[in-house]
Design an enzyme around this catalytic site. Structure first.
Site, PDB file in Angstrom:
ATOM      1  N   HIS A   1       0.841  -1.201   0.000  1.00  0.00           N
ATOM      2  CA  HIS A   1       0.000   0.000   0.000  1.00  0.00           C
ATOM      3  C   HIS A   1       0.874   1.248   0.000  1.00  0.00           C
ATOM      4  O   HIS A   1       1.760   1.401   0.838  1.00  0.00           O
ATOM      5  CB  HIS A   1      -0.919   0.015   1.237  1.00  0.00           C
ATOM      6  CG  HIS A   1      -2.144  -0.808   1.050  1.00  0.00           C
ATOM      7  ND1 HIS A   1      -3.329  -0.529   1.682  1.00  0.00           N
ATOM      8  CD2 HIS A   1      -2.372  -1.906   0.295  1.00  0.00           C
ATOM      9  CE1 HIS A   1      -4.242  -1.407   1.314  1.00  0.00           C
ATOM     10  NE2 HIS A   1      -3.681  -2.270   0.474  1.00  0.00           N
TER      11      HIS A   1
ATOM     12  N   TYR B   1      -9.288   5.789   7.467  1.00  0.00           N
ATOM     13  CA  TYR B   1      -9.466   6.111   8.886  1.00  0.00           C
ATOM     14  C   TYR B   1     -10.458   7.272   8.935  1.00  0.00           C
ATOM     15  O   TYR B   1     -10.228   8.299   8.314  1.00  0.00           O
ATOM     16  CB  TYR B   1      -8.158   6.570   9.510  1.00  0.00           C
ATOM     17  CG  TYR B   1      -7.092   5.509   9.660  1.00  0.00           C
ATOM     18  CD1 TYR B   1      -6.270   5.150   8.593  1.00  0.00           C
ATOM     19  CD2 TYR B   1      -6.900   4.877  10.881  1.00  0.00           C
ATOM     20  CE1 TYR B   1      -5.280   4.183   8.742  1.00  0.00           C
ATOM     21  CE2 TYR B   1      -5.905   3.916  11.043  1.00  0.00           C
ATOM     22  CZ  TYR B   1      -5.109   3.567   9.974  1.00  0.00           C
ATOM     23  OH  TYR B   1      -4.124   2.617  10.112  1.00  0.00           O
TER      24      TYR B   1
ATOM     25  N   PRO C   1      -4.477   0.358  18.639  1.00  0.00           N
ATOM     26  CA  PRO C   1      -4.225  -0.159  17.278  1.00  0.00           C
ATOM     27  C   PRO C   1      -4.295   0.908  16.171  1.00  0.00           C
ATOM     28  O   PRO C   1      -3.954   0.634  15.027  1.00  0.00           O
ATOM     29  CB  PRO C   1      -5.331  -1.194  17.093  1.00  0.00           C
ATOM     30  CG  PRO C   1      -6.392  -0.804  18.051  1.00  0.00           C
ATOM     31  CD  PRO C   1      -5.703  -0.173  19.209  1.00  0.00           C
TER      32      PRO C   1
ATOM     33  N   LYS D   1       0.813  -0.381  15.120  1.00  0.00           N
ATOM     34  CA  LYS D   1       2.192  -0.543  15.572  1.00  0.00           C
ATOM     35  C   LYS D   1       2.447  -1.801  16.387  1.00  0.00           C
ATOM     36  O   LYS D   1       3.595  -2.154  16.638  1.00  0.00           O
ATOM     37  CB  LYS D   1       2.606   0.682  16.416  1.00  0.00           C
ATOM     38  CG  LYS D   1       2.751   1.951  15.611  1.00  0.00           C
ATOM     39  CD  LYS D   1       3.834   1.836  14.567  1.00  0.00           C
ATOM     40  CE  LYS D   1       3.735   2.893  13.496  1.00  0.00           C
ATOM     41  NZ  LYS D   1       4.306   2.445  12.220  1.00  0.00           N
TER      42      LYS D   1
ATOM     43  N   TYR E   1       4.146   6.281  10.249  1.00  0.00           N
ATOM     44  CA  TYR E   1       3.245   5.187   9.861  1.00  0.00           C
ATOM     45  C   TYR E   1       4.028   4.066   9.151  1.00  0.00           C
ATOM     46  O   TYR E   1       3.811   2.885   9.420  1.00  0.00           O
ATOM     47  CB  TYR E   1       2.133   5.710   8.942  1.00  0.00           C
ATOM     48  CG  TYR E   1       0.971   4.755   8.778  1.00  0.00           C
ATOM     49  CD1 TYR E   1       0.958   3.826   7.731  1.00  0.00           C
ATOM     50  CD2 TYR E   1      -0.116   4.770   9.660  1.00  0.00           C
ATOM     51  CE1 TYR E   1      -0.099   2.937   7.582  1.00  0.00           C
ATOM     52  CE2 TYR E   1      -1.182   3.884   9.504  1.00  0.00           C
ATOM     53  CZ  TYR E   1      -1.168   2.975   8.465  1.00  0.00           C
ATOM     54  OH  TYR E   1      -2.209   2.084   8.313  1.00  0.00           O
TER      55      TYR E   1
HETATM   56  C1  PHB Z   1      -6.380  -4.090  10.559  1.00  0.00           C
HETATM   57  O1  PHB Z   1      -6.419  -4.332   9.327  1.00  0.00           O
HETATM   58  O2  PHB Z   1      -6.752  -4.913  11.430  1.00  0.00           O
HETATM   59  C2  PHB Z   1      -5.855  -2.749  11.017  1.00  0.00           C
HETATM   60  C3  PHB Z   1      -5.299  -1.883  10.087  1.00  0.00           C
HETATM   61  C4  PHB Z   1      -4.811  -0.650  10.512  1.00  0.00           C
HETATM   62  C5  PHB Z   1      -4.893  -0.302  11.856  1.00  0.00           C
HETATM   63  C6  PHB Z   1      -5.446  -1.190  12.791  1.00  0.00           C
HETATM   64  C7  PHB Z   1      -5.926  -2.417  12.367  1.00  0.00           C
HETATM   65  O3  PHB Z   1      -4.432   0.911  12.267  1.00  0.00           O
END
Ligand code: PHB
Ligand code: APR
Length: 394
Positions: A76, A205, A297, A301, A389
């Site tokens: 990505h 997000y 989450p 990380k 990130y």
């Molecule tokens: C996930 O795909 O479970 C996931 C992706 C990004 C995040 C947290 C969880 O920041």
């Protein structure tokens, strides 16, 4: 399997940290034994993280488990942040001079590590009970545990505590030695997995007045979604229909047209916390991964910090066995914590920016809006987000 009575490094915990450490040590000719409380099926049934930093991908490749990851992992180049009906694209590759992240489930990482350890003949003992750590401050530490109904002992040179937040290793450090730092967030994440195509290729997000939402995936026909929910919510309070309705309300209209809903094949609520235990070593015990720290989450990380801890710990152990140099091992906790705290800061910042807090108040709301406006208008701010990130250097 008759468990060995002696090894070089006794590894408590067969999650990503313990398994990756065992494999890297094996590749360096250092013996270890992994002692895991749960069954292999149970460990593999956990639905956890899904985004790998480049450093983690590089470590897995170097350890010889980059094959399926290379074929099935989804690289990505960026992700979207949705806010007040607007969408900001964070161009990770452009902002970091070419760095990216790879979407590949932690379950798949664990599968690959188990397969490699089986092939290498590294002992991984499952359903071990009553693990206890002994004589950690001597040069002859050992574990006691029960396995296949019998009391066992494992003598070793070093103990790696990779047994997660609820493990025994951190608890084996005396209270007057251990310092803990913690922030518990006043909400949880309700997550579902569905065999549906993702709403879009890249992650979204979303901050919405109703709360945070995240659109992620595992593969082109397996989507992972989350919505922020009250801490006292229970999974049974959330039917699939209620979940899809709430997710739709929190996403920009331009996106919801492509949302494909379906039955959840996994649904769970996870609390959010920031947690760090210092020091990450005591005598001949060394903590790695969730045993030493937890991040919310939001910044993806958790698994990546386990990988960087294992990078530092494996390098230090190799220095001892290969070069008789104790220096890096003596400095392991200090070295690992520098990167841990920067990831804690980033995860806290992402969580603060994207979630609705019950006590935010009018001033806090304006600050959150200013945070987003600054991010939307500043390449420097976006670069700072992007470099954290994709993962800061080891
Ligand atoms: C996930 O795909 O479970 C996931 C992706 C990004 C995040 C947290 C969880 O920041
Ligand atoms: N004895 C033996 N094993 C134990 C014990 C114990 N007393 N306590 C816990 N374990 C095992 C757990 O069953 C688990 O399989 O230790 C393992 C710890 O694995 P994780 O919790 O996955 O932690 P870690 O390997 O550090 O990986 C961190 O996993 O949970 C996610 O979000 C987390 O993505 C992050 C990653």
């Amino acid at each position: 399997m008759k468990p060995p009575a002696r090894t070089g490094v006794a590894i408590v915990g067969g999650g990503p940290a313990g398994l990756l450490l065992a494999l890297i040590l094996h590749r360096a000719g250092i013996e270890s034994v992994v002692i895991e409380r749960r069954s292999r099926d149970y460990v593999l049934s956990r639905i956890r993280a899904g985004v790998l930093e480049q450093g983690t991908v590089d470590m897995l490749r170097a350890a010889g488990v980059g094959g399926r990851l290379g074929r099935e992992g989804l690289v990505h180049d960026g992700f979207d942040i949705a806010w007040r009906g607007e969408t900001l694209h964070i161009d990770l590759r452009g902002l970091t001079g070419g760095k990216t992240v790879t979407v590949y489930g932690q379950t798949e990482v664990t599968h690959d590590l188990y397969d490699a350890l089986d092939e290498a003949g590294v002992p991984v003992l499952h359903e071990a009970e009553d693990v206890a750590l002994h004589d950690l401050t001597t040069d002859a530490p050992f574990l006691s545990y029960r396995f296949e109904g019998e009391a066992r002992r494992l003598d070793c040179d070093y103990v790696a505590g990779c047994d997660g937040f609820h493990g025994i290793a951190r608890q084996s450090i005396p209270e007057d030695v251990l310092k803990v730092f913690e922030r518990v967030y006043p909400f949880g994440w309700l997550g579902i997995l569905s065999r549906t195509p993702p709403i879009q290729e890249e992650l979204v997000y979303a901050n919405h007045e109703r709360g945070f939402a995240l659109c992620s995936l595992r593969n082109p026909m397996l989507s992972r979604y989350y919505v922020q929910c009250p801490l006292d919510d229970r999974v049974e309070d959330w039917s699939d229909a209620r979940f899809w309705d709430e997710l739709t309300r929190r996403l920009p209209a331009r996106l919801t047209g492509t949302l494909v809903t379906g039955a959840s094949i996994e649904k769970s609520i996870a609390p959010l916390r920031s947690f760090v235990a210092e020091p990450m070593q005591y005598g001949r015990l060394f903590l790695a991964g969730d045993a030493a720290h937890i991040v919310p989450p939001t910044g993806a990380k958790g698994l990546n910090l386990a990988a960087s801890d294992v990078h530092y710990l494996s390098e230090a152990l190799i220095a001892v066995y290969r070069d008789k140099d104790d220096g890096p091992l003596d400095r392991y906790s200090e070295t690992a914590l520098h990167r841990v705290w920067k990831a804690e800061r980033f995860s806290w910042w992402m969580t603060s920016m994207l979630h609705r807090f019950p006590d935010t108040g009018p001033f806090g709301q304006r600050i959150q809006e200013a945070e987003f406006d600054y991010l939307a208008g500043s390449k420097a701010a976006q670069t700072s987000l992007a470099e954290n990130y994709v993962g800061l250097p080891y």
